[in-house]
Design a protein around this motif. Structure first.
Motif, PDB file in Angstrom:
ATOM      1  N   ILE A  47       0.883  -1.170   0.000  1.00 37.84           N
ATOM      2  CA  ILE A  47       0.000   0.000   0.000  1.00 37.84           C
ATOM      3  C   ILE A  47       0.917   1.214   0.000  1.00 37.84           C
ATOM      4  O   ILE A  47       1.601   1.480   0.988  1.00 37.84           O
ATOM      5  N   PRO A  48       0.966   1.941  -1.117  1.00 31.76           N
ATOM      6  CA  PRO A  48       1.952   3.015  -1.261  1.00 31.76           C
ATOM      7  C   PRO A  48       1.551   4.303  -0.558  1.00 31.76           C
ATOM      8  O   PRO A  48       0.450   4.421  -0.015  1.00 31.76           O
ATOM      9  N   GLY A  49       2.469   5.249  -0.642  1.00 35.41           N
ATOM     10  CA  GLY A  49       2.175   6.592  -0.179  1.00 35.41           C
ATOM     11  C   GLY A  49       1.185   7.259  -1.119  1.00 35.41           C
ATOM     12  O   GLY A  49       0.813   6.718  -2.153  1.00 35.41           O
ATOM     13  N   GLY A  50       0.771   8.426  -0.745  1.00 37.16           N
ATOM     14  CA  GLY A  50      -0.246   9.179  -1.474  1.00 37.16           C
ATOM     15  C   GLY A  50      -1.041   9.944  -0.433  1.00 37.16           C
ATOM     16  O   GLY A  50      -0.502  10.329   0.604  1.00 37.16           O
ATOM     17  N   GLU A  51      -2.300  10.115  -0.653  1.00 41.76           N
ATOM     18  CA  GLU A  51      -3.155  10.788   0.317  1.00 41.76           C
ATOM     19  C   GLU A  51      -4.045   9.726   0.941  1.00 41.76           C
ATOM     20  O   GLU A  51      -4.888   9.138   0.276  1.00 41.76           O
ATOM     21  N   SER A  52      -3.835   9.456   2.214  1.00 37.01           N
ATOM     22  CA  SER A  52      -4.484   8.307   2.855  1.00 37.01           C
ATOM     23  C   SER A  52      -6.005   8.396   2.857  1.00 37.01           C
ATOM     24  O   SER A  52      -6.687   7.378   2.693  1.00 37.01           O
ATOM     25  N   THR A  53      -6.554   9.585   3.016  1.00 40.60           N
ATOM     26  CA  THR A  53      -8.010   9.718   3.004  1.00 40.60           C
ATOM     27  C   THR A  53      -8.560   9.342   1.630  1.00 40.60           C
ATOM     28  O   THR A  53      -9.543   8.603   1.518  1.00 40.60           O
ATOM     29  N   THR A  54      -7.909   9.813   0.585  1.00 41.93           N
ATOM     30  CA  THR A  54      -8.340   9.501  -0.778  1.00 41.93           C
ATOM     31  C   THR A  54      -8.211   8.011  -1.058  1.00 41.93           C
ATOM     32  O   THR A  54      -9.138   7.386  -1.598  1.00 41.93           O
ATOM     33  N   CYS A  82       4.206   5.351   4.171  1.00 37.79           N
ATOM     34  CA  CYS A  82       3.625   6.683   4.339  1.00 37.79           C
ATOM     35  C   CYS A  82       2.105   6.576   4.496  1.00 37.79           C
ATOM     36  O   CYS A  82       1.628   6.174   5.545  1.00 37.79           O
ATOM     37  N   ALA A  83       1.332   6.888   3.475  1.00 36.46           N
ATOM     38  CA  ALA A  83      -0.125   6.764   3.581  1.00 36.46           C
ATOM     39  C   ALA A  83      -0.532   5.326   3.871  1.00 36.46           C
ATOM     40  O   ALA A  83      -1.509   5.077   4.574  1.00 36.46           O
ATOM     41  N   GLY A  84       0.228   4.378   3.341  1.00 31.82           N
ATOM     42  CA  GLY A  84      -0.047   2.968   3.621  1.00 31.82           C
ATOM     43  C   GLY A  84       0.104   2.645   5.095  1.00 31.82           C
ATOM     44  O   GLY A  84      -0.666   1.859   5.655  1.00 31.82           O
ATOM     45  N   ALA A  85       1.094   3.262   5.746  1.00 37.62           N
ATOM     46  CA  ALA A  85       1.272   3.076   7.191  1.00 37.62           C
ATOM     47  C   ALA A  85       0.076   3.641   7.951  1.00 37.62           C
ATOM     48  O   ALA A  85      -0.386   3.054   8.931  1.00 37.62           O
ATOM     49  N   ILE A  86      -0.421   4.770   7.483  1.00 41.14           N
ATOM     50  CA  ILE A  86      -1.611   5.366   8.097  1.00 41.14           C
ATOM     51  C   ILE A  86      -2.795   4.415   7.948  1.00 41.14           C
ATOM     52  O   ILE A  86      -3.510   4.129   8.908  1.00 41.14           O
ATOM     53  N   MET A  87      -2.998   3.906   6.740  1.00 42.10           N
ATOM     54  CA  MET A  87      -4.127   3.016   6.459  1.00 42.10           C
ATOM     55  C   MET A  87      -4.109   1.756   7.327  1.00 42.10           C
ATOM     56  O   MET A  87      -5.155   1.260   7.721  1.00 42.10           O
TER      57      MET A  87
END
Length: 198
Positions: A47-54, A82-87
């Motif tokens: 699950i890559p970085g990016g914008e986690s909400t999106t 990054c965003a994947g870590a958040i998810m």
């Protein structure tokens, strides 16, 4: 070995290239984009970085979020950057707005603070010691990076930067708050693929 990369936004192409570079070293493998539940016939997921909400909202709308959570809960190895870590984390707050309501996979015993280091203009590169995964010191890119503020249960910190957790693992779940796919090195992807091979 087949690795799926969630491909809604962010650096999914760079992750695919990093995995292919590792496959060139260790043998055959395939990287496929994951957008829907039917794409989850893989041995490992990134699950890559990016914008986690999106990413979360699109995954929810396209019916991927719950099947992905189920697959991870069943033991498939997953790397979230990054965003994947958040998810993947069970608790998420934002450095500016506090408690954040967003679709999460929420399978890792970790608490993450979004935008910990600031917004886009506060992005930076830093050296991270990868001794815990039998690596050396390497430079990584932190883009609007979160921080892992705490881990509990089976989760453990694998790397820190100025006493802040930037890499953690719980069983087959690996997270980084930085972007290993943009670093020019494949050490994180190599470690992840070793997890997949186990």
């Amino acid at each position: 070995m087949k690795i799926g990369v969630v491909a809604y936004q962010g650096s999914f192409e760079e992750h695919a290239l990093s995995v292919k570079r590792v496959f060139d070293k260790i043998g055959k493998g395939e990287v496929i984009p994951v957008k829907r539940a039917k794409d989850l016939d893989v041995d490992g997921i990134i699950i890559p970085g990016g914008e986690s909400t999106t990413i979360g909202q699109v995954a929810l709308r396209l019916g991927l979020l719950d099947p992905l959570k189920e697959k991870i809960s069943q033991g498939i190895p997953v790397l979230g950057t990054c965003a994947g870590a958040i998810m993947l984390s069970k608790e998420v707050t934002d450095a500016k707005v506090g408690k954040k309501s967003q679709p999460l996979i929420g399978v890792m015993d970790a608490s993450v603070i979004r935008n910990y280091y600031g917004r886009q203009r506060e992005s930076f590169e830093a050296t991270v010691d990868l001794e815990e995964i039998e690596g050396g010191k390497e430079r990584f890119v932190f883009i609007r990076a979160p921080a892992i503020s705490k881990v509990w249960g089976k989760a453990r910190a694998l790397a820190t930067l100025n006493d802040v957790i930037v890499m953690a693992q719980e069983d087959q779940i690996l997270t980084t708050t930085f972007h290993p796919e943009l670093s020019g090195t494949t050490s994180i992807h190599e470690y992840f693929l070793r997890m997949v091979k186990r």
